[in-house]
Design an enzyme around this catalytic site. Structure first.
Site, short mmCIF file in Angstrom:
data_model
loop_
_atom_site.label_atom_id
_atom_site.label_comp_id
_atom_site.label_asym_id
_atom_site.label_seq_id
_atom_site.Cartn_x
_atom_site.Cartn_y
_atom_site.Cartn_z
N HIS A 41 0.81 -1.21 0.00
CA HIS A 41 0.00 0.00 0.00
C HIS A 41 0.85 1.26 0.00
O HIS A 41 0.93 1.98 1.00
CB HIS A 41 -0.94 -0.01 1.21
CG HIS A 41 -2.08 -0.96 1.05
ND1 HIS A 41 -2.56 -1.74 2.06
CD2 HIS A 41 -2.84 -1.25 -0.03
CE1 HIS A 41 -3.57 -2.47 1.61
NE2 HIS A 41 -3.74 -2.20 0.34
N GLU A 125 -5.82 -7.57 4.11
CA GLU A 125 -5.26 -8.61 4.96
C GLU A 125 -6.36 -9.36 5.71
O GLU A 125 -6.33 -10.59 5.82
CB GLU A 125 -4.25 -8.02 5.97
CG GLU A 125 -3.63 -9.10 6.84
CD GLU A 125 -2.70 -8.56 7.91
OE1 GLU A 125 -2.20 -7.42 7.77
OE2 GLU A 125 -2.46 -9.28 8.88
#
Ligand code: SF4
Length: 289
Positions: A41, A125
């Site tokens: 990210h 996640e």
């Protein structure tokens, strides 16, 4: 003289470094290399990987399969299966610590626990962890416990998203303990996250202004900003040097800088340079009369 203090633990963690190295190694081979969404990210890192020759795709393409890079924070099993069926060669860049969380939830499921994942609903996640098992409950704050678990249960097994705030996780576990006869808790917050968070609980007390460098879509950067701001309201998150504003440093004697685990070193260095330029400039005197 204004001072800048840079966190000892900040920037790339080993999991992100490994994922980036894998991506660049595959790119060098010069074949059809793609990543499904962002491998980490951070927009600077994604741009660098794209410039090296890796394409970002949003869906798997049957007609043109190549090498598929899977992201550092894990992927649901269905994506592995679909990619294999469509003829992709998979290069799995999932951090070993995230794979360990996957292993633990599968084990808890086999042992008959109701599984609670402490984490952000919808985060890659957390989706990847939930995808390993048939059923789970995701809780992000302690206030949600009674709503999501209205009745007392027999056995609850708990894992935590690797980048969660430790104090938040502890308060949820405390609430969960009142909701079952047996609680099994795996503290799966990763070591780099713990080190970054331990430092960010001290630095905002010792510095007048805190700057956190990292993407707004990075969970661990967001967490560092939240913790720092709860201690020192003069906390600002920036994605790059261009976001730094001179007025933040008015009358500040010391400035602390930390960065999320997906922020590359060159971006941190640019921010440091930019802040040094600003604070070392003579402050213009206001005209009188
Ligand atoms: S933040 Fe932790 S779990 Fe995530 S990639 Fe880095 S080391 Fe692995």
């Amino acid at each position: 003289m204004k001072k800048i203090h840079v966190a000892k633990h900040s920037g790339f963690c080993f999991g992100v470094r490994m994922a980036v190295d894998k991506a660049l190694k595959e790119a060098k081979k010069g074949k059809n290399v793609v990543m499904l969404g962002d491998i980490v990210h951070n927009e600077h890192v994604i741009r660098m990987i794209e410039e090296a020759g890796v394409r970002v795709i949003t869906a798997l393409d049957e007609k043109n399969p190549g090498t598929l890079l899977l992201r550092a924070h894990g992927t649901i099993p269905e994506v592995y299966e679909e990619a294999k069926k469509k003829g992709y060669t998979i290069v799995d860049a999932t951090c070993p610590l995230v794979l360990e969380i996957h292993r633990r939830v599968r084990m808890l499921e086999e042992e008959g626990y109701t599984i609670v994942i402490i984490g952000d609903v919808g985060h890659d996640e957390v989706v990847g962890i939930a995808g390993q098992i048939k059923k789970s409950i995701v809780i992000s704050q302690s206030g949600e416990v009674s709503k999501k678990i209205p009745r007392r249960l027999r056995k609850i097994g708990v894992v935590v998203q690797s980048t969660q705030n430790i104090e938040n996780a502890q308060s949820i576990v405390y609430e969960l303990a009142h909701k079952c006869q047996e609680l099994r808790f795996f503290d799966t917050i990763c070591k780099p996250t713990k080190l970054y968070q331990a430092e960010i609980r001290i630095m905002p007390k010792e510095n007048d202004v805190m700057i956190i460098v990292g993407s707004f879509n990075s969970a661990n950067t967001k967490r560092l900003t939240e913790i720092s701001r709860s201690i020192n309201p003069r906390t600002y998150q920036v994605e790059s040097a261009g976001d730094v504003k001179p007025e933040w440093f008015a009358e500040a004697k010391s400035i602390g800088i930390s960065a999320g685990s997906s922020t590359p070193d060159w971006v941190i260095q640019d921010v440091i340079q930019q802040i040094s330029k600003i604070i070392n400039k003579p402050v213009p005197l206001c005209g009188m009369g």
